[in-house]
Design a protein around this motif. Sequence first.
Motif, mmCIF file in Angstrom:
data_model
loop_
_atom_site.group_PDB
_atom_site.id
_atom_site.type_symbol
_atom_site.label_atom_id
_atom_site.label_comp_id
_atom_site.label_asym_id
_atom_site.label_seq_id
_atom_site.Cartn_x
_atom_site.Cartn_y
_atom_site.Cartn_z
ATOM 1 N N GLN A 92 0.823 -1.208 0.000
ATOM 2 C CA GLN A 92 0.000 0.000 0.000
ATOM 3 C C GLN A 92 0.859 1.261 0.000
ATOM 4 N N LYS A 93 1.931 1.259 0.827
ATOM 5 C CA LYS A 93 2.829 2.420 0.854
ATOM 6 C C LYS A 93 3.507 2.605 -0.496
ATOM 7 N N LEU A 94 3.962 1.475 -1.090
ATOM 8 C CA LEU A 94 4.632 1.547 -2.381
ATOM 9 C C LEU A 94 3.672 2.054 -3.463
ATOM 10 N N ALA A 95 2.418 1.590 -3.392
ATOM 11 C CA ALA A 95 1.424 2.049 -4.366
ATOM 12 C C ALA A 95 1.191 3.556 -4.247
ATOM 13 N N VAL A 96 1.190 4.058 -3.001
ATOM 14 C CA VAL A 96 1.005 5.496 -2.787
ATOM 15 C C VAL A 96 2.192 6.277 -3.362
ATOM 16 N N VAL A 97 3.423 5.751 -3.125
ATOM 17 C CA VAL A 97 4.622 6.418 -3.646
ATOM 18 C C VAL A 97 4.605 6.441 -5.172
ATOM 19 N N ILE A 98 4.279 5.288 -5.788
ATOM 20 C CA ILE A 98 4.230 5.216 -7.250
ATOM 21 C C ILE A 98 3.182 6.166 -7.806
ATOM 22 N N ARG A 100 2.143 8.944 -6.442
ATOM 23 C CA ARG A 100 2.627 10.326 -6.309
ATOM 24 C C ARG A 100 3.679 10.640 -7.375
ATOM 25 N N ILE A 101 4.558 9.654 -7.653
ATOM 26 C CA ILE A 101 5.565 9.864 -8.696
ATOM 27 C C ILE A 101 4.904 10.064 -10.054
ATOM 28 N N GLN A 102 3.894 9.249 -10.346
ATOM 29 C CA GLN A 102 3.193 9.384 -11.617
ATOM 30 C C GLN A 102 2.466 10.716 -11.707
ATOM 31 N N GLU A 103 1.872 11.149 -10.597
ATOM 32 C CA GLU A 103 1.183 12.440 -10.600
ATOM 33 C C GLU A 103 2.159 13.589 -10.815
ATOM 34 N N ASP A 110 8.165 18.612 -19.414
ATOM 35 C CA ASP A 110 9.120 17.783 -20.148
ATOM 36 C C ASP A 110 8.626 16.341 -20.191
ATOM 37 N N GLY A 111 8.906 15.679 -21.290
ATOM 38 C CA GLY A 111 8.529 14.277 -21.410
ATOM 39 C C GLY A 111 9.458 13.372 -20.622
ATOM 40 N N VAL A 112 8.891 12.348 -19.992
ATOM 41 C CA VAL A 112 9.663 11.356 -19.244
ATOM 42 C C VAL A 112 9.274 9.976 -19.765
ATOM 43 N N TRP A 123 6.891 2.886 -19.823
ATOM 44 C CA TRP A 123 5.930 3.882 -19.322
ATOM 45 C C TRP A 123 6.382 5.263 -19.763
ATOM 46 N N TRP A 124 5.419 6.186 -19.915
ATOM 47 C CA TRP A 124 5.740 7.577 -20.241
ATOM 48 C C TRP A 124 4.639 8.484 -19.707
#
Length: 439
Positions: A92-98, A100-103, A110-112, A123-124
């Motif tokens: 659950q913590k990892l899902a929250v971090v991922i 937030r990173i995606q957001e 800039d494109g990532v 992923w992009w």
Amino acid sequence: MTTISKSYLLSHMLAYMIVGFSLGWFVGEPFLGLCVVMGGYFVWSFRQLFKLLDWLNDPKAKSKEPPESKGFWGEIFDGIYRLQKQHSRSRQKLAVVIERIQESTAALNDGVVMIDNQSNLEWWNPAAETLMGLKMPDDQGQLITNLLRDPRFSDYFDQGGYQKALEIPSPINPDHQLQFNITVYGKGNRLMTVRDVTRLNQLEVMRKDFVANVSHELRTPLTVVSGYLETMLDSLGPDSGLPPVWEKALNRMQEQSLRMQNLVADLLLLSKLESAEAQSDENGVHVKTMLNSIVEDGRALSGENQHQISLDCDEDVFLAGSSSELRSAFSNLVFNAVRYTPLGGKIHVRWWQDKEGGHLMVEDNGVGIDPMHIPRLTERFYRIDKSRSQNTGGTGLGLAIVKHVMLRHGGKLSIRSHPGKGSRFVCHFPEKCLELEHS
């Protein structure tokens, strides 16, 4: 709860064996009692094992309480259940971090782009879709070089160094310029950032055009002013009708007009180096002949300062490139050494070749340069000491010209210097620029 350990298990096994052996002793069959008790213990253990398997295989096991049991099997059930809970919280913590990173990456202009170790797209962010025309999920798992087919990108992607960024036209809009930066992480994975640098390039083109146009327009009036000043100085004398005090003013004006002409000439040369295509002389450049001429000019510039200028170069050295550009670069280095080396100082010019290519060194025992200034020496108009530069008549563009000439010939300039110990400038040319035999 009791912590399960080897000693805990062994103590329980030993206790069951003692009980079985004791019961058998009372009935006169100690080994039979031992077998009965241990057999029952193993049957019970197998039942607990089946309970554990049924619970683990249950799709709802994550939310269900573990089966009830006693002894060390109960400890095992509880331990696995605790590990499941910890794993669930970690996920659950990892899902929250991922998330937030995606957001956060989705908010970037800039494109990532994430690329796996097989060069496939993983992923992009939305900006990459806009800049590169990627589509989710159609392009996911595709080779990046199949989607960006520009040969320059393929070469850049395959080289693996990525010290410098790559700029190429956008695959969906040729009028836009994109800058690609790649970072390697993990086991061969790549993170690619994409930035639209169209506006920056337009501003750079505007700057270059402005400098070139202004320099060109200044050329004619400066020539006129310099010509009239020269005529007035030639006509000075008792019969000229001009006061003698004007001679000093006219000489000063002529010096400054000459300095402005040199500045305009250097600016025009820089503009040409930045905009025009690199050209090479058909038969190459005879290095010894060029250096001899430059050294003679350096001795003439030295004049009464009597610098000792020496040259070390083989006769049969030819260099692929533009003779006018190379002469500008080499002469700037030699003339700078003359200007910044005290009276009677030594200047050594040397050309040598090795397995890495050709090298031109200009070394002096002059005033030297503090190492803190060296990274900025090739910037336009960068001056260590403004008063000293004005006294020597430099334009502040000499080393910038050297840098651009070296870039156009695929080489680089290295500088080593210390105050009071002189300076050493070396132009390094790649092996492909060398022509050992005159064609």
